[in-house]
Structures are given as C-alpha cells and as structure tokens.
Design a protein around this motif. Structure first.
Motif, PDB file in Angstrom:
ATOM      1  N   LEU A  42      59.272 170.325   7.906  1.00 24.12           N
ATOM      2  CA  LEU A  42      58.893 168.964   7.509  1.00 24.12           C
ATOM      3  C   LEU A  42      58.880 168.016   8.705  1.00 24.12           C
ATOM      4  CD1 LEU A  42      60.878 168.689   4.149  1.00 24.12           C
ATOM      5  CD2 LEU A  42      58.418 168.995   4.446  1.00 24.12           C
ATOM      6  N   LEU A  43      59.829 168.191   9.619  1.00 27.29           N
ATOM      7  CA  LEU A  43      59.841 167.356  10.826  1.00 27.29           C
ATOM      8  C   LEU A  43      58.596 167.593  11.666  1.00 27.29           C
ATOM      9  CD1 LEU A  43      63.590 167.570  11.954  1.00 27.29           C
ATOM     10  CD2 LEU A  43      62.421 165.659  10.820  1.00 27.29           C
ATOM     11  N   GLY A  44      58.207 168.857  11.789  1.00 22.76           N
ATOM     12  CA  GLY A  44      56.995 169.170  12.546  1.00 22.76           C
ATOM     13  C   GLY A  44      55.752 168.578  11.903  1.00 22.76           C
ATOM     14  N   ILE A  45      55.690 168.644  10.571  1.00 24.53           N
ATOM     15  CA  ILE A  45      54.549 168.062   9.862  1.00 24.53           C
ATOM     16  C   ILE A  45      54.511 166.553  10.064  1.00 24.53           C
ATOM     17  CG2 ILE A  45      53.611 167.597   7.561  1.00 24.53           C
ATOM     18  CD1 ILE A  45      54.628 170.386   6.764  1.00 24.53           C
ATOM     19  N   LEU A  46      55.673 165.906   9.972  1.00 26.33           N
ATOM     20  CA  LEU A  46      55.728 164.459  10.183  1.00 26.33           C
ATOM     21  C   LEU A  46      55.222 164.079  11.570  1.00 26.33           C
ATOM     22  CD1 LEU A  46      59.050 163.166   8.569  1.00 26.33           C
ATOM     23  CD2 LEU A  46      56.708 162.574   7.944  1.00 26.33           C
ATOM     24  N   PHE A  47      55.649 164.811  12.586  1.00 24.58           N
ATOM     25  CA  PHE A  47      55.237 164.493  13.952  1.00 24.58           C
ATOM     26  C   PHE A  47      53.735 164.682  14.133  1.00 24.58           C
ATOM     27  CE2 PHE A  47      54.476 165.634  18.414  1.00 24.58           C
ATOM     28  CZ  PHE A  47      54.987 164.508  19.033  1.00 24.58           C
ATOM     29  N   ILE A  48      53.191 165.768  13.580  1.00 27.19           N
ATOM     30  CA  ILE A  48      51.762 166.028  13.721  1.00 27.19           C
ATOM     31  C   ILE A  48      50.944 164.936  13.023  1.00 27.19           C
ATOM     32  CG2 ILE A  48      49.896 167.602  13.085  1.00 27.19           C
ATOM     33  CD1 ILE A  48      51.888 169.902  13.443  1.00 27.19           C
ATOM     34  N   VAL A  49      51.329 164.600  11.792  1.00 26.40           N
ATOM     35  CA  VAL A  49      50.591 163.586  11.044  1.00 26.40           C
ATOM     36  C   VAL A  49      50.742 162.219  11.707  1.00 26.40           C
ATOM     37  CG1 VAL A  49      50.391 162.412   8.817  1.00 26.40           C
ATOM     38  CG2 VAL A  49      50.821 164.869   8.899  1.00 26.40           C
ATOM     39  N   PHE A  50      51.944 161.905  12.192  1.00 21.01           N
ATOM     40  CA  PHE A  50      52.178 160.636  12.877  1.00 21.01           C
ATOM     41  C   PHE A  50      51.292 160.534  14.119  1.00 21.01           C
ATOM     42  CE2 PHE A  50      54.334 157.528  15.471  1.00 21.01           C
ATOM     43  CZ  PHE A  50      54.862 156.624  14.560  1.00 21.01           C
ATOM     44  N   THR A  51      51.205 161.623  14.863  1.00 19.70           N
ATOM     45  CA  THR A  51      50.391 161.630  16.080  1.00 19.70           C
ATOM     46  C   THR A  51      48.906 161.466  15.753  1.00 19.70           C
ATOM     47  OG1 THR A  51      52.012 163.080  17.153  1.00 19.70           O
ATOM     48  CG2 THR A  51      49.828 162.927  18.165  1.00 19.70           C
ATOM     49  N   LEU A  52      48.423 162.250  14.779  1.00 20.15           N
ATOM     50  CA  LEU A  52      47.005 162.167  14.423  1.00 20.15           C
ATOM     51  C   LEU A  52      46.649 160.795  13.876  1.00 20.15           C
ATOM     52  CD1 LEU A  52      46.484 165.662  12.721  1.00 20.15           C
ATOM     53  CD2 LEU A  52      45.766 164.946  15.005  1.00 20.15           C
ATOM     54  N   SER A  53      47.549 160.218  13.083  1.00 14.42           N
ATOM     55  CA  SER A  53      47.272 158.909  12.503  1.00 14.42           C
ATOM     56  C   SER A  53      47.143 157.833  13.572  1.00 14.42           C
ATOM     57  CB  SER A  53      48.379 158.521  11.519  1.00 14.42           C
ATOM     58  OG  SER A  53      48.465 159.453  10.464  1.00 14.42           O
ATOM     59  N   HIS A  54      48.010 157.886  14.574  1.00 12.47           N
ATOM     60  CA  HIS A  54      48.026 156.832  15.580  1.00 12.47           C
ATOM     61  C   HIS A  54      46.939 156.981  16.636  1.00 12.47           C
ATOM     62  CE1 HIS A  54      51.760 155.587  13.765  1.00 12.47           C
ATOM     63  NE2 HIS A  54      51.854 154.591  14.609  1.00 12.47           N
ATOM     64  N   PHE A  55      46.349 158.157  16.736  1.00 17.75           N
ATOM     65  CA  PHE A  55      45.325 158.351  17.753  1.00 17.75           C
ATOM     66  C   PHE A  55      43.928 158.507  17.168  1.00 17.75           C
ATOM     67  CE2 PHE A  55      49.154 159.531  20.092  1.00 17.75           C
ATOM     68  CZ  PHE A  55      48.958 158.848  21.283  1.00 17.75           C
ATOM     69  N   MET A  56      43.805 158.387  15.845  1.00 17.87           N
ATOM     70  CA  MET A  56      42.464 158.458  15.280  1.00 17.87           C
ATOM     71  C   MET A  56      41.776 157.097  15.438  1.00 17.87           C
ATOM     72  SD  MET A  56      43.201 158.484  11.185  1.00 17.87           S
ATOM     73  CE  MET A  56      43.997 157.105  10.344  1.00 17.87           C
ATOM     74  N   PRO A  57      40.433 157.084  15.401  1.00 12.35           N
ATOM     75  CA  PRO A  57      39.694 155.824  15.606  1.00 12.35           C
ATOM     76  C   PRO A  57      40.063 154.779  14.559  1.00 12.35           C
ATOM     77  CG  PRO A  57      38.230 157.727  15.738  1.00 12.35           C
ATOM     78  CD  PRO A  57      39.539 158.233  15.240  1.00 12.35           C
ATOM     79  N   GLY A  58      39.975 153.525  14.961  1.00 11.22           N
ATOM     80  CA  GLY A  58      40.285 152.433  14.045  1.00 11.22           C
ATOM     81  C   GLY A  58      41.543 151.696  14.461  1.00 11.22           C
ATOM     82  N   ASP A  59      41.701 150.509  13.941  1.00 12.04           N
ATOM     83  CA  ASP A  59      42.839 149.662  14.279  1.00 12.04           C
ATOM     84  C   ASP A  59      43.357 149.009  13.008  1.00 12.04           C
ATOM     85  OD1 ASP A  59      44.646 147.783  15.212  1.00 12.04           O
ATOM     86  OD2 ASP A  59      43.457 147.318  17.001  1.00 12.04           O
ATOM     87  N   PRO A  60      44.581 149.343  12.583  1.00 12.92           N
ATOM     88  CA  PRO A  60      45.124 148.740  11.362  1.00 12.92           C
ATOM     89  C   PRO A  60      45.292 147.226  11.472  1.00 12.92           C
ATOM     90  CG  PRO A  60      46.813 149.964  12.533  1.00 12.92           C
ATOM     91  CD  PRO A  60      45.517 150.295  13.184  1.00 12.92           C
ATOM     92  N   VAL A  61      45.480 146.717  12.691  1.00 18.01           N
ATOM     93  CA  VAL A  61      45.623 145.270  12.860  1.00 18.01           C
ATOM     94  C   VAL A  61      44.311 144.570  12.519  1.00 18.01           C
ATOM     95  CG1 VAL A  61      46.146 143.428  14.481  1.00 18.01           C
ATOM     96  CG2 VAL A  61      47.417 145.585  14.603  1.00 18.01           C
ATOM     97  N   ILE A  62      43.209 145.117  13.020  1.00 17.57           N
ATOM     98  CA  ILE A  62      41.900 144.526  12.739  1.00 17.57           C
ATOM     99  C   ILE A  62      41.561 144.674  11.261  1.00 17.57           C
ATOM    100  CG2 ILE A  62      39.429 144.710  13.230  1.00 17.57           C
ATOM    101  CD1 ILE A  62      40.118 145.514  16.050  1.00 17.57           C
ATOM    102  N   ASN A  63      41.912 145.821  10.683  1.00 14.54           N
ATOM    103  CA  ASN A  63      41.678 146.007   9.251  1.00 14.54           C
ATOM    104  C   ASN A  63      42.435 144.976   8.427  1.00 14.54           C
ATOM    105  OD1 ASN A  63      40.011 148.194   9.655  1.00 14.54           O
ATOM    106  ND2 ASN A  63      41.654 149.690   9.463  1.00 14.54           N
ATOM    107  N   ARG A  64      43.589 144.559   8.945  1.00 14.42           N
ATOM    108  CA  ARG A  64      44.403 143.577   8.234  1.00 14.42           C
ATOM    109  C   ARG A  64      43.878 142.159   8.435  1.00 14.42           C
ATOM    110  NH1 ARG A  64      47.909 143.452   3.978  1.00 14.42           N
ATOM    111  NH2 ARG A  64      49.166 141.569   4.113  1.00 14.42           N
ATOM    112  N   LEU A  65      43.461 141.825   9.648  1.00 15.82           N
ATOM    113  CA  LEU A  65      43.058 140.458   9.970  1.00 15.82           C
ATOM    114  C   LEU A  65      41.599 140.176   9.632  1.00 15.82           C
ATOM    115  CD1 LEU A  65      44.806 139.973  13.440  1.00 15.82           C
ATOM    116  CD2 LEU A  65      45.534 139.050  11.227  1.00 15.82           C
ATOM    117  N   GLY A  66      40.764 141.220   9.655  1.00 15.59           N
ATOM    118  CA  GLY A  66      39.330 140.994   9.471  1.00 15.59           C
ATOM    119  C   GLY A  66      38.641 140.795  10.811  1.00 15.59           C
ATOM    120  N   THR A  67      37.481 140.203  10.791  1.00 15.98           N
ATOM    121  CA  THR A  67      36.692 140.045  12.016  1.00 15.98           C
ATOM    122  C   THR A  67      36.984 138.744  12.755  1.00 15.98           C
ATOM    123  OG1 THR A  67      34.885 139.104  10.693  1.00 15.98           O
ATOM    124  CG2 THR A  67      34.813 141.471  11.121  1.00 15.98           C
ATOM    125  N   SER A  68      37.522 137.756  12.084  1.00 15.18           N
ATOM    126  CA  SER A  68      37.780 136.455  12.707  1.00 15.18           C
ATOM    127  C   SER A  68      39.283 136.303  12.951  1.00 15.18           C
ATOM    128  CB  SER A  68      37.270 135.314  11.815  1.00 15.18           C
ATOM    129  OG  SER A  68      35.879 135.432  11.594  1.00 15.18           O
TER     130      SER A  68
END
Length: 330
Positions: A16-42
């Motif tokens: 489970l620890l290995g799965i968490l690390f892999i998913v955490f890594t893939l999530s943080h390095f995939m395209p997109g920005d959660p900050v921009i998704n939260r704030l919008g374009t302006s």
C-alpha cells in the motif's frame, strides 16, 4: 492460520505504501495545475501564490508526500479535497457503498453463471453442449464491457423501457450495470471450472464413487467439485479484484455515484488528495480480497491449511503455478 493471516496483513503495508508513492508521484507530475483549476482564468500572482500555499503545493515534493503519509498512517486521514474542501474520507464513504454493492453483485453473477456452465461443459466434453457453452462464454469475453453496457442500455432502457439507464434508487438501477460488469469475466471462470473438473473426474476415487452406484449429481457436486475448487477460487479472486478496480467505466456509463465516477471527476480537476484516497481504498480492497482468497483455500483444502501453518508461501501464487496449464491440457 492466525500467524499466516498476521503475516499477510504485514505484507500489505509495503504494498500500500508503494501504491501511495506511485500514485502521488503520477498525480503531481501529470499535466495541469490544481491551483488554476481552483482560481479559474482570471487571477493575480498574489492570489496564485496564496492558493498554492493554502493547498500546500509550495512545499518540496518529498515534504508533501511525507506529510500526506503521516496523516494516512497515524490518523487514516486521506486529506482534504482541493476542489470541494471536503474531507476525502467523507467523500469516499458516501460513495463506497455503491461501488461495493456493484462489485459484490457482479461477482455473484459471474460465479452463479460461470461455475454451472463450466461443470456442464466438463460433463459433456467435446459434445455440442460443450462447444455451445464455450462459444457463448468466449463471446461475452470478447465483447468490451463498455460496448455491452451501451447496447444493453439502448435495448432495455431506450427501446423497451424496462429498466432505468442511470442513477441509483431501486434494485432495477443495478440490473444493467451488474450484468455488464459480471458477464465480462464469464469465459475465464467457465474455462477454469471446466478444465479443473475434467482433471478431477478422471481420478480413481471418482471412478470408485461411480462404481459404488452413487448418483452422478452426488459424484459431481459432493466429491468432484470440492477438489476442483482451488484453481477456480484463484481465478474468481483475480476477477473480483479486476471488477472492484475496473468499475470506473461502468459507473461512468450508468452515471452511478460510486468511487469510479468520483475518481474520473477528481482526475479531471487535478484533485490530488481525492485521487490518492480513492486509489488507496481500491488498492486496500484488492489486498483484502487476495487475503480472503488465501483463507478460503484453507477452508476448502486441509493440505493448504497445513502448509499455511508451516509458513508456506502465498496460496494463490502456488495455485496458479500448479493449475496454470490446465486449460492447454483440457
């Protein structure tokens, strides 16, 4: 048995620890920005920096993972959603029941249909009934679950109007999703049941039981089936793991509020805590299923129970090694 169970539970921790690390890594390095998704374009740079700090994304990668891991291990806290600011634990619990119900009912459909078909096919080997069962099961195995789900929706919902096409509420809402998900692994369990039964019914003790004048149903279901269950249980366990892990497609097609649809929504919005929490729960479910499969081995075959007690290896791996080439022989 208790010692073996504890040993398996401990083995689940690094998995489970290995799965968490892999998913955490893939999530943080995939395209997109959660900050921009939260704030919008302006937004201004100050707003961006403030939101990034609020979400903890301004910390180094390993620091973020360590903080998340400490919360999971010490408090079973899966974090807070970036999108809704709700607890991921609450979001998962709200939808876990739907996914579990869909997975359990789909597994029951697979077992109830495939095992009798496999037994019938073995009892009528190389006869028209055997070929018919094999053909039907292979058809269901060859058809993608999403295509089968859409065709069933078109027929039974849109054309005939017998069953609802989306949502949950009554038992009717589960009929189409359960069938679409449960028929997919039909061929694997059917063929394994057939090949395992063929090997068992050729044994001397089965001939002896028949020579004593026992009815054929008694010979098959009381003497042969129990000894043929080990490889079948292995395949059923693997298929159940695939069903629980692969509910994303079916839930999305039928708009069911389960973990699958929540996972898709979280991926689209780059909601890292929700993604990791859902994957963690699904991975935990798969590990528990594998553990239960090994324990069922011991209940079916006392020899495996003795092997467990002596510190033997993983039951499902041994079963695969022992029975993996049965289909070719059959």
């Amino acid at each position: 048995m208790v010692k073996y169970t504890i040993k398996r539970l401990l083995w689940m921790i690094p998995v489970l620890l290995g799965i968490l690390f892999i998913v955490f890594t893939l999530s943080h390095f995939m395209p997109g920005d959660p900050v921009i998704n939260r704030l919008g374009t302006s937004y201004t740079q100050e707003q961006y920096d403030a939101m990034e700090h609020e979400l903890g994304l301004d910390q180094p990668f390993l620091k973020q993972f360590w903080d998340y891991l400490v919360g999971v291990v010490t408090k079973f806290d899966l974090g807070t959603s970036y999108k809704s600011y709700r607890s991921v634990n609450t979001m998962v619990l709200e939808r876990l029941g739907t996914t579990l119900k869909l997975g359990i009912l789909s597994s029951i459909v697979t077992i109830v249909i495939s095992m009798p078909l496999g037994i019938i096919s073995a009892r009528h080997q190389y006869q028209p009934l055997d070929y018919s069962v094999t053909t039907v099961s292979l058809i269901f195995a060859s058809v993608p679950s999403f295509w089968l789900a859409m065709m069933m929706m078109l027929l039974f919902s849109l054309k005939l109007g017998w069953l609802p096409s989306s949502g949950i509420g009554t038992w009717k809402h589960y009929v189409l999703p359960v069938l679409a998900q449960g028929l997919m692994p039909l061929a694997s369990v059917t063929r394994m049941t057939r090949s395992s039964m063929l090997e068992v019914i050729r044994q001397d003790y089965i001939r002896t039981a028949r020579a004593k004048g026992l009815k054929e149903n008694v010979v098959i279901y009381r003497h042969a089936l129990k000894n043929a269950l080990i490889p079948v249980i292995t395949v059923i366990g693997m298929q159940m793991s695939m069903i629980f892990g692969g509910s994303v497609v079916i839930e999305s097609i039928f708009s069911m509020p389960g973990l699958g649809t929540l996972l898709m929504t979280s991926i689209n919005s780059r909601d890292y805590p929700a993604i990791m929490g859902i994957v963690f729960v699904i991975s935990l479910s798969v590990c528990v299923i594998n553990l239960l499969v090994d324990l069922v081995y011991a209940a079916v075959d006392p020899r495996i129970k003795a092997q467990f007690s002596s510190g033997g290896g993983f039951g499902w791996i041994q079963a695969l090694k022992k029975y993996g080439r049965k289909e070719q022989k059959a």
